[in-house]
Each structure stands twice: as structure tokens, then as C-alpha cells.
Write an enzyme that holds these catalytic residues in place. Sequence first.
Site, PDB file in Angstrom:
ATOM      1  N   LYS A  61      16.938   0.155  10.860  1.00  0.00           N
ATOM      2  CA  LYS A  61      17.327  -0.327   9.529  1.00  0.00           C
ATOM      3  C   LYS A  61      18.727  -0.944   9.539  1.00  0.00           C
TER       4      LYS A  61
ATOM      5  N   LEU B 100       9.217  -4.471   1.765  1.00  0.00           N
ATOM      6  CA  LEU B 100       9.162  -3.004   1.724  1.00  0.00           C
ATOM      7  C   LEU B 100       8.439  -2.431   2.936  1.00  0.00           C
TER       8      LEU B 100
ATOM      9  N   GLU C  29      19.959   6.193   4.875  1.00  0.00           N
ATOM     10  CA  GLU C  29      19.986   6.712   6.252  1.00  0.00           C
ATOM     11  C   GLU C  29      20.994   5.948   7.115  1.00  0.00           C
TER      12      GLU C  29
ATOM     13  N   THR D 165      18.634   1.396   3.358  1.00  0.00           N
ATOM     14  CA  THR D 165      18.490   2.829   3.126  1.00  0.00           C
ATOM     15  C   THR D 165      19.788   3.620   3.282  1.00  0.00           C
TER      16      THR D 165
ATOM     17  N   ALA E 167       7.592  -1.080   6.455  1.00  0.00           N
ATOM     18  CA  ALA E 167       8.393  -0.474   7.527  1.00  0.00           C
ATOM     19  C   ALA E 167       7.648   0.739   8.066  1.00  0.00           C
TER      20      ALA E 167
ATOM     21  N   THR F  52       0.829  -1.225   0.000  1.00  0.00           N
ATOM     22  CA  THR F  52       0.000   0.000   0.000  1.00  0.00           C
ATOM     23  C   THR F  52       0.857   1.267   0.000  1.00  0.00           C
ATOM     24  N   GLY F  53       2.177   1.120   0.176  1.00  0.00           N
ATOM     25  CA  GLY F  53       3.063   2.290   0.225  1.00  0.00           C
ATOM     26  C   GLY F  53       3.514   2.718  -1.172  1.00  0.00           C
ATOM     27  N   GLN F  54       4.316   3.780  -1.207  1.00  0.00           N
ATOM     28  CA  GLN F  54       4.790   4.316  -2.495  1.00  0.00           C
ATOM     29  C   GLN F  54       5.489   3.237  -3.340  1.00  0.00           C
ATOM     30  N   ASP F  55       6.548   2.637  -2.788  1.00  0.00           N
ATOM     31  CA  ASP F  55       7.334   1.680  -3.576  1.00  0.00           C
ATOM     32  C   ASP F  55       6.537   0.411  -3.849  1.00  0.00           C
TER      33      ASP F  55
ATOM     34  N   HIS G  56      13.936   8.363  -2.769  1.00  0.00           N
ATOM     35  CA  HIS G  56      13.263   8.345  -4.067  1.00  0.00           C
ATOM     36  C   HIS G  56      11.818   8.751  -3.864  1.00  0.00           C
TER      37      HIS G  56
ATOM     38  N   ARG H 276       4.326   9.715  -3.211  1.00  0.00           N
ATOM     39  CA  ARG H 276       5.048   9.864  -1.947  1.00  0.00           C
ATOM     40  C   ARG H 276       4.074  10.316  -0.852  1.00  0.00           C
TER      41      ARG H 276
ATOM     42  N   TYR I 138      14.975   5.359  13.378  1.00  0.00           N
ATOM     43  CA  TYR I 138      14.676   4.680  12.106  1.00  0.00           C
ATOM     44  C   TYR I 138      15.938   4.045  11.539  1.00  0.00           C
TER      45      TYR I 138
HETATM   46  P1  NAP Z   1       5.890   3.971   2.658  1.00  0.00           P
HETATM   47  O1  NAP Z   1       5.201   4.655   1.531  1.00  0.00           O
HETATM   48  O2  NAP Z   1       5.862   4.593   4.005  1.00  0.00           O
HETATM   49  O3  NAP Z   1       5.293   2.482   2.765  1.00  0.00           O
HETATM   50  C1  NAP Z   1       5.543   1.672   3.875  1.00  0.00           C
HETATM   51  C2  NAP Z   1       4.652   0.436   3.804  1.00  0.00           C
HETATM   52  O4  NAP Z   1       4.881  -0.335   5.006  1.00  0.00           O
HETATM   53  C3  NAP Z   1       3.143   0.754   3.790  1.00  0.00           C
HETATM   54  O5  NAP Z   1       2.509  -0.149   2.933  1.00  0.00           O
HETATM   55  C4  NAP Z   1       2.735   0.502   5.224  1.00  0.00           C
HETATM   56  O6  NAP Z   1       1.377   0.146   5.373  1.00  0.00           O
HETATM   57  C5  NAP Z   1       3.614  -0.696   5.554  1.00  0.00           C
HETATM   58  N1  NAP Z   1       3.740  -0.948   6.987  1.00  0.00           N
HETATM   59  C6  NAP Z   1       4.024  -0.065   7.978  1.00  0.00           C
HETATM   60  N2  NAP Z   1       4.051  -0.678   9.176  1.00  0.00           N
HETATM   61  C7  NAP Z   1       3.762  -1.990   8.928  1.00  0.00           C
HETATM   62  C8  NAP Z   1       3.623  -3.133   9.752  1.00  0.00           C
HETATM   63  N3  NAP Z   1       3.744  -3.073  11.087  1.00  0.00           N
HETATM   64  N4  NAP Z   1       3.338  -4.311   9.179  1.00  0.00           N
HETATM   65  C9  NAP Z   1       3.162  -4.397   7.827  1.00  0.00           C
HETATM   66  N5  NAP Z   1       3.249  -3.349   6.993  1.00  0.00           N
HETATM   67  C10 NAP Z   1       3.567  -2.156   7.548  1.00  0.00           C
HETATM   68  O7  NAP Z   1       7.423   3.718   2.296  1.00  0.00           O
HETATM   69  P2  NAP Z   1       8.155   3.685   0.869  1.00  0.00           P
HETATM   70  O8  NAP Z   1       8.680   5.041   0.569  1.00  0.00           O
HETATM   71  O9  NAP Z   1       7.299   2.977  -0.101  1.00  0.00           O
HETATM   72  O10 NAP Z   1       9.440   2.797   1.229  1.00  0.00           O
HETATM   73  C11 NAP Z   1       9.421   1.378   1.087  1.00  0.00           C
HETATM   74  C12 NAP Z   1      10.537   0.780   1.923  1.00  0.00           C
HETATM   75  O11 NAP Z   1      11.787   1.294   1.485  1.00  0.00           O
HETATM   76  C13 NAP Z   1      10.462   1.104   3.406  1.00  0.00           C
HETATM   77  O12 NAP Z   1      10.976  -0.007   4.095  1.00  0.00           O
HETATM   78  C14 NAP Z   1      11.406   2.294   3.579  1.00  0.00           C
HETATM   79  O13 NAP Z   1      11.898   2.348   4.892  1.00  0.00           O
HETATM   80  C15 NAP Z   1      12.473   1.932   2.561  1.00  0.00           C
HETATM   81  N6  NAP Z   1      13.189   3.051   1.949  1.00  0.00           N
HETATM   82  C16 NAP Z   1      12.509   4.072   1.380  1.00  0.00           C
HETATM   83  C17 NAP Z   1      13.210   5.082   0.732  1.00  0.00           C
HETATM   84  C18 NAP Z   1      12.495   6.219   0.046  1.00  0.00           C
HETATM   85  O14 NAP Z   1      13.163   7.237  -0.217  1.00  0.00           O
HETATM   86  N7  NAP Z   1      11.229   6.082  -0.280  1.00  0.00           N
HETATM   87  C19 NAP Z   1      14.607   5.032   0.677  1.00  0.00           C
HETATM   88  C20 NAP Z   1      15.267   3.958   1.265  1.00  0.00           C
HETATM   89  C21 NAP Z   1      14.538   2.954   1.873  1.00  0.00           C
HETATM   90  P3  NAP Z   1       0.209   1.258   5.584  1.00  0.00           P
HETATM   91  O15 NAP Z   1      -0.102   1.748   4.210  1.00  0.00           O
HETATM   92  O16 NAP Z   1      -0.871   0.481   6.208  1.00  0.00           O
HETATM   93  O17 NAP Z   1       0.787   2.323   6.454  1.00  0.00           O
HETATM   94  O1  F7E Z   2      13.343  14.568   4.947  1.00  0.00           O
HETATM   95  C1  F7E Z   2      14.294  17.969   5.947  1.00  0.00           C
HETATM   96  C2  F7E Z   2      14.490  16.828   6.920  1.00  0.00           C
HETATM   97  O2  F7E Z   2      11.351  13.260   5.666  1.00  0.00           O
HETATM   98  C3  F7E Z   2      14.356  14.997   4.075  1.00  0.00           C
HETATM   99  C4  F7E Z   2      12.517   8.200   3.935  1.00  0.00           C
HETATM  100  O3  F7E Z   2      11.952   7.673   2.773  1.00  0.00           O
HETATM  101  O4  F7E Z   2      14.508   8.864   2.783  1.00  0.00           O
HETATM  102  C5  F7E Z   2      13.444   9.349   3.575  1.00  0.00           C
HETATM  103  O5  F7E Z   2      13.941   9.928   4.780  1.00  0.00           O
HETATM  104  C6  F7E Z   2      15.090  16.171   4.689  1.00  0.00           C
HETATM  105  C7  F7E Z   2      15.486  15.980   6.144  1.00  0.00           C
HETATM  106  O6  F7E Z   2      13.107  12.181   4.172  1.00  0.00           O
HETATM  107  C8  F7E Z   2      11.020  19.357   6.609  1.00  0.00           C
HETATM  108  O7  F7E Z   2      14.961  17.323   8.176  1.00  0.00           O
HETATM  109  C9  F7E Z   2      13.039  20.104   6.325  1.00  0.00           C
HETATM  110  O8  F7E Z   2      16.778  16.492   6.330  1.00  0.00           O
HETATM  111  O9  F7E Z   2      11.603  13.849   3.227  1.00  0.00           O
HETATM  112  P1  F7E Z   2      12.237  13.477   4.507  1.00  0.00           P
HETATM  113  P2  F7E Z   2      14.330  11.472   4.918  1.00  0.00           P
HETATM  114  O10 F7E Z   2      14.355  11.801   6.341  1.00  0.00           O
HETATM  115  O11 F7E Z   2      15.547  11.757   4.110  1.00  0.00           O
HETATM  116  C10 F7E Z   2      15.319   7.848   3.398  1.00  0.00           C
HETATM  117  C11 F7E Z   2      16.351   7.403   2.394  1.00  0.00           C
HETATM  118  C12 F7E Z   2      14.516   6.739   3.967  1.00  0.00           C
HETATM  119  O12 F7E Z   2      14.985   5.600   4.058  1.00  0.00           O
HETATM  120  C13 F7E Z   2      13.264   7.098   4.665  1.00  0.00           C
HETATM  121  O13 F7E Z   2      12.391   5.966   4.753  1.00  0.00           O
HETATM  122  O14 F7E Z   2      14.198  17.297   4.694  1.00  0.00           O
HETATM  123  N1  F7E Z   2      13.076  18.751   6.185  1.00  0.00           N
HETATM  124  N2  F7E Z   2      11.781  20.496   6.592  1.00  0.00           N
HETATM  125  C14 F7E Z   2      11.847  18.259   6.355  1.00  0.00           C
HETATM  126  N3  F7E Z   2      11.394  16.999   6.304  1.00  0.00           N
HETATM  127  C15 F7E Z   2      10.070  16.808   6.501  1.00  0.00           C
HETATM  128  N4  F7E Z   2       9.586  15.552   6.410  1.00  0.00           N
HETATM  129  N5  F7E Z   2       9.214  17.850   6.767  1.00  0.00           N
HETATM  130  C16 F7E Z   2       9.641  19.157   6.835  1.00  0.00           C
HETATM  131  O15 F7E Z   2       8.857  20.066   7.069  1.00  0.00           O
END
Ligand code: NAP
Ligand code: F7E
Length: 351
Positions: free
Chosen positions: A154, A81, A128, A126, A83, A11-14, A180, A185, A150
Site C-alpha cells: 500500500k 478499492l 496501516e 490505509t 486489493a 464485490t468487497g465491503q466498501d 472501517h 465485513r 500488505y
Molecule cells: P475487501 O472486502 O477485502 O474487498 C476487496 C475487493 O478487492 C474485493 O472485491 C476483491 O474481489 C477485490 N480483489 C482482490 N484481489 C483482486 C484482484 N487481483 N483483481 C481485482 N479485484 C481484486 O476490502 P474492503 O474492506 O472493501 O476495502 C476496500 C479497499 O480499501 C481495499 O483496497 C483495502 O485494502 C482498503 N482499505 C480498507 C480498510 C478497511 O478497514 N476496510 C481501511 C483502509 C483501506 P473478490 O470479492 O473476488 O475477492
Molecule cells: O485486525 C488483531 C490483529 O484483521 C485488527 C484491513 O481492512 O484495517 C484492516 O486491517 C487487529 C490486529 O484488521 C485476531 O492482530 C487479534 O491487530 O481486523 P484485522 P487490520 O489488520 O487492522 C486496515 C486499516 C486495512 O487497511 C486492512 O485492509 O486485531 N487480532 N486476534 C486479530 N485479527 C484477526 N483478523 N483475527 C484474529 O483472530
Amino acid sequence: MSKRALITGTTGQDGAYLAKFLTEKGYEVYGTYRRLSTPNFWRLQYLNIFDQIQLIPCDLLDSDSLSEALKISNPDEIYNLAAQSFVGASFEQPTSSGEITGLGVTRLLESVRQSCPNARVYQASTSELYGNNIWAPQTEVTPFAPSSPYAAAKLYAYYITEIYRESYGLFACNGILFNHESPLRGLEFVTRKITNAVAKIKLGLETELLLGNMDAKRDWGYAVDFVKAMWLMLQQDKPMNFVIATNEAHSVFEFVEKAFSHANLDYRDFTISDERFFRPCDVEHLCGDYSKAKKVLGWEPEVRFDELVKLMVDTDLERWTRAKAGEHFPWDAFNYPNENRILSRTWKIDR
Ligand code: NAP
Ligand code: F7E
């Protein structure tokens, strides 16, 4: 016979983009979802693939539901995916973030080991993990220095994946993906928060955008490009870890400036720095070197920063225009509360 894939977090973005990608490749796609008080299938509906995915109720906190998901799907490939993926929320809910994002992976791998050890596993690691270390650009061998609950969860997940690979011979890969983004998102992440606000401001529905650390730099790619890399990792002869990135870092400030200017607006008229959106500890600079992915997987990002900003602003503008005209369609922003009304102990208010 078609291959079977299980996606946790579909259900999430990826999860939604990967489900679409695998469906188009002819896979039988199973996706897990959580029981919520309000269903959350808008992304699958938005991509028009809801009817093509077999949905399985499952929670990473619940080992039995994971075993059941594996039994039902009998997968060739598993993409983990799911988390608690929002860094900000991990400061508010450090324990549950660790339970889901860290230990949840052990629950999954243990179920895989017991019931389908030949299935190939992708673990969503990630950038992170690198935190505020001093080496850039980051590669597969750059040391980790996590800076949030977080990232710590991870890190545990990354190593337990390595341990199950080494100890039990599972085909398990860590994809170290840098940020990404896309029109799918979540609204709490900074890119979509910005593009949604720009669209609302342009259409006269909002007057300001409150942000935290605008100096932070991220390597932002396009989610559609990145899910392809996940699949490629599971098609290799042996399991390996890969950095997936664009090798370009841009600040939040640059994203803001570009997004407003694409809508012919001046960010200075609307953007306000607000203490509440600064994190207790932030990662300042991430930039990934994807040379290994290019060499081994033949993968390269197709959409770069400028195009990404534009496509996100354009999509949010189009959505708000349609919504203003009274149209109904699968979407999140219409029901999203104004973030300014949320109280959090991580926000620096009168402390
Ligand atoms: P997202 O949109 O937040 O999606 C997260 C998914 O995890 C949702 O389907 C959510 O379900 C599900 N989930 C949360 N808690 C759960 C639980 N307790 N049991 C089962 N499912 C659960 O994240 P995303 O951006 O698609 O990212 C996908 C994965 O890649 C994540 O693991 C994230 O940490 C990792 N990641 C993301 C990025 C990025 O930039 N997007 C970069 C590096 C790694 P609900 O819809 O019900 O909340
Ligand atoms: O923040 C700054 C914030 O929440 C990016 C997740 O997908 O990517 C994501 O994590 C930056 C940070 O993403 C606001 O402080 C400023 O420096 O969009 P973000 P993230 O923390 O980089 C990594 C790779 C993952 O793995 C994670 O799952 O933006 N920032 N002002 C803000 N951030 C938010 N959210 N809101 C603000 O108002």
C-alpha cells in the site's frame, strides 16, 4: 447526463456500499469483479443493488482487462478499492499481495493515463501505512512506517498515485482510511469474527472464540460513513489526500467485552487466546485525526464505536436466527470454514 463511475473491487465491503451510495446519487455505476470458481455477489444482493450495477470482469494482475474496463465504462470517476486487503494473508502470500495491492495500482494508473486521463481517481490507502510509528493521532503528514507486506504494498501504491498526479497531472487522491467495519465485513477480520462468534455462541451453535493479539488498538469507524468521504474527495477542485477516521482508539479486548455484553454474555466464559492468531509483526496502536476532512470536505463520522459494535452483533444474531429457521438469503457465514482448521506458516505452531 448522469455521471459514470467505475469501482474496482465492487464485490468487497466498501465496493458494495459505495456502489449503493453512487447509485442513489444517480450515477451510472460500473463495477469490476474477478472470475472465481464460486460467484461472490452476496454483498450486492444483500444491499439489493445487484441489478443496478454494470459488472465487468477484470483483475488488477491483468493490464488488458483494466484497459477494457476503462474502455467499456468510460468513467468520470474511478474508485480503486480492489486489493488483497487482509493483513494476515499478506504474510502468507507476500508476493501476490505486492503484485495486486502494490503493482496493480500502477497497471490501473497507466491505463488511465493512456485512455482516460481526465477521469478522477480515488486510491484506497490505509492507516496501516503508519505501522508502529510513535506519533499519534496520525494525520496526513505523519511519517509512514509499514509493518506488513500488505502495508508495504500500500505504501508503494500511495506513492505511485502521488507520482502519477505530479508527473502527468492526473486528478488522483489518496484516502488514508482507518479501519472501517460493518455487517458486510469479511469474516476473517477481527470485528466480524467476533460478532459472528457472539451470535453463534448466543444461539448455542458455537462454544468458543479463539483470538490473537487482544491488546492491539484500532480506530474503528462505520464503512457506510467512510464511502461517503471517498466520493467527497473526488468532488473537490483539486486532488488532495485525506485521513478518514473517528479519532477514537479501542482495543480488540474492548470490542470483545462490549460485543459479548451486548448479547448478555460474559466474554470470560468463551474467549481463548491462541498463539496461531498472533501475527509475525502487528501494529499496536492506530488513531486518526480527521480534522482536514472535517474542514475541507465537511465530513464527520456519524456512527461511533459503541453503536458499531451493537449494530454488527444485532445483524449477525438476526442472520443466524433466520438461518436456524431455515431461511435462505445472501450471506457469507453459512459457508465459511472453521478458521481453526486452516494451517498457515505464519501461525506459530511447533516451530
Ligand atoms: P475487501 O472486502 O477485502 O474487498 C476487496 C475487493 O478487492 C474485493 O472485491 C476483491 O474481489 C477485490 N480483489 C482482490 N484481489 C483482486 C484482484 N487481483 N483483481 C481485482 N479485484 C481484486 O476490502 P474492503 O474492506 O472493501 O476495502 C476496500 C479497499 O480499501 C481495499 O483496497 C483495502 O485494502 C482498503 N482499505 C480498507 C480498510 C478497511 O478497514 N476496510 C481501511 C483502509 C483501506 P473478490 O470479492 O473476488 O475477492
Ligand atoms: O485486525 C488483531 C490483529 O484483521 C485488527 C484491513 O481492512 O484495517 C484492516 O486491517 C487487529 C490486529 O484488521 C485476531 O492482530 C487479534 O491487530 O481486523 P484485522 P487490520 O489488520 O487492522 C486496515 C486499516 C486495512 O487497511 C486492512 O485492509 O486485531 N487480532 N486476534 C486479530 N485479527 C484477526 N483478523 N483475527 C484474529 O483472530
